[in-house]
Write a protein that holds these residues in place. Sequence first.
Motif, PDB file in Angstrom:
ATOM      1  N   ILE A  26      86.511  45.656  72.325  1.00 22.53           N
ATOM      2  CA  ILE A  26      86.031  45.042  71.088  1.00 22.53           C
ATOM      3  C   ILE A  26      87.102  44.059  70.610  1.00 22.53           C
ATOM      4  N   ALA A  27      86.777  42.787  70.657  1.00 23.55           N
ATOM      5  CA  ALA A  27      87.709  41.761  70.178  1.00 23.55           C
ATOM      6  C   ALA A  27      87.626  41.697  68.665  1.00 23.55           C
ATOM      7  N   LEU A  28      88.777  41.734  68.024  1.00 23.07           N
ATOM      8  CA  LEU A  28      88.868  41.686  66.567  1.00 23.07           C
ATOM      9  C   LEU A  28      89.736  40.484  66.222  1.00 23.07           C
ATOM     10  N   THR A  29      89.108  39.412  65.705  1.00 25.06           N
ATOM     11  CA  THR A  29      89.832  38.146  65.636  1.00 25.06           C
ATOM     12  C   THR A  29      89.349  37.270  64.494  1.00 25.06           C
ATOM     13  N   GLY A  30      90.184  36.318  64.135  1.00 24.89           N
ATOM     14  CA  GLY A  30      89.796  35.312  63.154  1.00 24.89           C
ATOM     15  C   GLY A  30      89.160  34.098  63.792  1.00 24.89           C
ATOM     16  N   PHE A  31      89.101  34.077  65.137  1.00 24.92           N
ATOM     17  CA  PHE A  31      88.523  32.940  65.858  1.00 24.92           C
ATOM     18  C   PHE A  31      87.073  33.249  66.204  1.00 24.92           C
ATOM     19  N   GLY A  32      86.151  32.435  65.681  1.00 27.56           N
ATOM     20  CA  GLY A  32      84.738  32.754  65.869  1.00 27.56           C
ATOM     21  C   GLY A  32      83.883  31.618  66.397  1.00 27.56           C
ATOM     22  N   ASP A  89      83.598  44.739  59.079  1.00 31.41           N
ATOM     23  CA  ASP A  89      82.946  45.840  58.377  1.00 31.41           C
ATOM     24  C   ASP A  89      83.267  47.110  59.158  1.00 31.41           C
ATOM     25  N   LEU A  90      83.991  48.037  58.530  1.00 37.10           N
ATOM     26  CA  LEU A  90      84.412  49.254  59.222  1.00 37.10           C
ATOM     27  C   LEU A  90      83.213  50.066  59.695  1.00 37.10           C
ATOM     28  N   ASN A  91      82.137  50.094  58.897  1.00 37.47           N
ATOM     29  CA  ASN A  91      80.936  50.832  59.313  1.00 37.47           C
ATOM     30  C   ASN A  91      80.325  50.230  60.572  1.00 37.47           C
ATOM     31  N   LYS A  92      80.340  48.902  60.653  1.00 41.06           N
ATOM     32  CA  LYS A  92      79.798  48.247  61.845  1.00 41.06           C
ATOM     33  C   LYS A  92      80.668  48.541  63.059  1.00 41.06           C
ATOM     34  N   LEU A  93      81.990  48.494  62.885  1.00 36.73           N
ATOM     35  CA  LEU A  93      82.897  48.808  63.984  1.00 36.73           C
ATOM     36  C   LEU A  93      82.664  50.229  64.474  1.00 36.73           C
ATOM     37  N   ASP A  94      82.529  51.156  63.551  1.00 44.67           N
ATOM     38  CA  ASP A  94      82.285  52.550  63.893  1.00 44.67           C
ATOM     39  C   ASP A  94      80.973  52.708  64.664  1.00 44.67           C
ATOM     40  N   SER A  95      79.924  52.026  64.197  1.00 42.81           N
ATOM     41  CA  SER A  95      78.619  52.153  64.857  1.00 42.81           C
ATOM     42  C   SER A  95      78.636  51.550  66.257  1.00 42.81           C
ATOM     43  N   LEU A  96      79.407  50.476  66.463  1.00 43.08           N
ATOM     44  CA  LEU A  96      79.515  49.884  67.797  1.00 43.08           C
ATOM     45  C   LEU A  96      80.208  50.852  68.756  1.00 43.08           C
ATOM     46  N   ILE A  97      81.262  51.515  68.282  1.00 37.07           N
ATOM     47  CA  ILE A  97      81.980  52.468  69.124  1.00 37.07           C
ATOM     48  C   ILE A  97      81.069  53.636  69.481  1.00 37.07           C
ATOM     49  N   GLN A  98      80.394  54.188  68.488  1.00 38.00           N
ATOM     50  CA  GLN A  98      79.515  55.331  68.733  1.00 38.00           C
ATOM     51  C   GLN A  98      78.304  54.938  69.582  1.00 38.00           C
ATOM     52  N   GLY A  99      77.796  53.745  69.354  1.00 33.43           N
ATOM     53  CA  GLY A  99      76.625  53.296  70.102  1.00 33.43           C
ATOM     54  C   GLY A  99      76.893  53.133  71.581  1.00 33.43           C
ATOM     55  N   ASP A 100      78.140  52.812  71.935  1.00 32.58           N
ATOM     56  CA  ASP A 100      78.486  52.614  73.341  1.00 32.58           C
ATOM     57  C   ASP A 100      79.183  53.832  73.945  1.00 32.58           C
ATOM     58  N   ALA A 101      79.318  54.901  73.157  1.00 36.93           N
ATOM     59  CA  ALA A 101      80.100  56.054  73.607  1.00 36.93           C
ATOM     60  C   ALA A 101      79.540  56.682  74.875  1.00 36.93           C
ATOM     61  N   THR A 102      78.215  56.762  74.989  1.00 39.83           N
ATOM     62  CA  THR A 102      77.616  57.449  76.134  1.00 39.83           C
ATOM     63  C   THR A 102      77.825  56.700  77.443  1.00 39.83           C
ATOM     64  N   ALA A 103      78.124  55.391  77.356  1.00 37.77           N
ATOM     65  CA  ALA A 103      78.306  54.605  78.588  1.00 37.77           C
ATOM     66  C   ALA A 103      79.751  54.617  79.075  1.00 37.77           C
ATOM     67  N   LEU A 104      80.643  55.247  78.299  1.00 36.41           N
ATOM     68  CA  LEU A 104      82.055  55.236  78.662  1.00 36.41           C
ATOM     69  C   LEU A 104      82.388  56.366  79.626  1.00 36.41           C
ATOM     70  N   PRO A 105      83.519  56.248  80.349  1.00 42.58           N
ATOM     71  CA  PRO A 105      83.938  57.307  81.260  1.00 42.58           C
ATOM     72  C   PRO A 105      84.069  58.627  80.525  1.00 42.58           C
ATOM     73  N   ARG A 106      83.735  59.710  81.181  1.00 42.22           N
ATOM     74  CA  ARG A 106      83.658  60.994  80.515  1.00 42.22           C
ATOM     75  C   ARG A 106      84.989  61.702  80.354  1.00 42.22           C
ATOM     76  N   GLU A 107      86.109  61.026  80.635  1.00 39.91           N
ATOM     77  CA  GLU A 107      87.393  61.653  80.348  1.00 39.91           C
ATOM     78  C   GLU A 107      87.527  61.972  78.870  1.00 39.91           C
ATOM     79  N   SER A 108      86.748  61.256  78.033  1.00 43.78           N
ATOM     80  CA  SER A 108      86.803  61.501  76.598  1.00 43.78           C
ATOM     81  C   SER A 108      86.344  62.917  76.276  1.00 43.78           C
ATOM     82  N   ASP A 109      85.483  63.474  77.136  1.00 46.19           N
ATOM     83  CA  ASP A 109      85.030  64.832  76.911  1.00 46.19           C
ATOM     84  C   ASP A 109      86.187  65.817  77.024  1.00 46.19           C
TER      85      ASP A 109
END
Length: 367
Positions: free
Chosen positions: A311-317, A339-359
């Motif tokens: 997730i790129a977090l930048t002032g360049f758009g 928007d912190l809520n949007k950042l949180d939702s993006l992380i959670q929304g893509d969580a299932t596609a990430l490597p399962r080491e997080s488990d």
Amino acid sequence: MLSHELRTPLTPVLVSALALENEQALPENIRESLQVIRRNVELEARLIDDLLDLTRISRGKVQLSLEIVDAHTLLRNALEICQAEIEQKHLALRLDLAAPKVHMQADPARLQQIFWNLIKNAVKFTPKGGQIRISTSNDSGDQLRVEIADTGVGIEPEALPKIFDAFEQGGSAQLGGLGLGLAISKALVETHKGTITAESAGRNTGAKFTLIFPTCEKAGAQTAATVPATTPQRQTMRILLVEDHEDTNRSLTNLLRLRGYHVQSAVNLQSALDLSAKEEFDVLISDLGLPDGSGVDLMQTLRSKRPLLGIALTGFGMEDDIRKSHDAGFKHHLVKPIDLNKLDSLIQGDATALPRESDSLAADHVA
């Protein structure tokens, strides 16, 4: 560069105000003050975006990512963003989305921006207790007609021919803004091969804006701009946050940790590489302009070792900035202030596609 320097200090203000607003034990007068802070920071960010959009348009640099979209879905999304203000002003909302043919070739973000600009204007220029009407229909050629009308302050006859000019405020400068929203909307409508017109009988008679777009056939069973499925249970993720702006780094680190994430923060490229050599991460949230390198270089290096959500977090758009970050492997490109809520939702929304080491990390926490 100017937009980056203007946007970066807004991020810690916005995320901190939003976090404090959600504190249950907060006195109501303090909560109201925080809402004032948040709204005005958001307005400041919007003005920066409008100026950049005007620059893109004047230089012919607007690039559309065309997809087949459902215009009703995007219209509802834009309306949802304005819902709190509509309720706050006790405006009566009449919604008549009657058009049966609503699919069109469009850039979903830009089309939603057009709808949002017009709804936002209707809310802004309509006094408390007024009415807003949003309707859709198809003409004989199957074109989509969208009407957004209000019972607000109206437009003076002499201002009506100039209402789509940049910096034109239609005699309503006291309500704030730079008068760029309608100029930007008109340019974006025309890049979608559509038209936009404005009508008003004069002061205090309200105004009506009419959009007409060409439609197309729906592509299969799936359309763009649908709301992504939410993860039923929050996922614990390991996040590497890379941000050289001290206040932004500190506030985001603390607030993401409060939401249950394991966060390690770095202030430059080298410290991020050092951290990644010691432990593995599921998510990289990185500024693109770092003191000793680029977030693009960091993403390419880390992605070569293992898959992770970027997730790129930048002032360049600008469009070229977004393209470069996507080419480097960043899935999302968030422009400050975020928007912190949007950042949180993006992380959670893509969580299932990430490597399962997080488990295994979650299991370690339980243990």
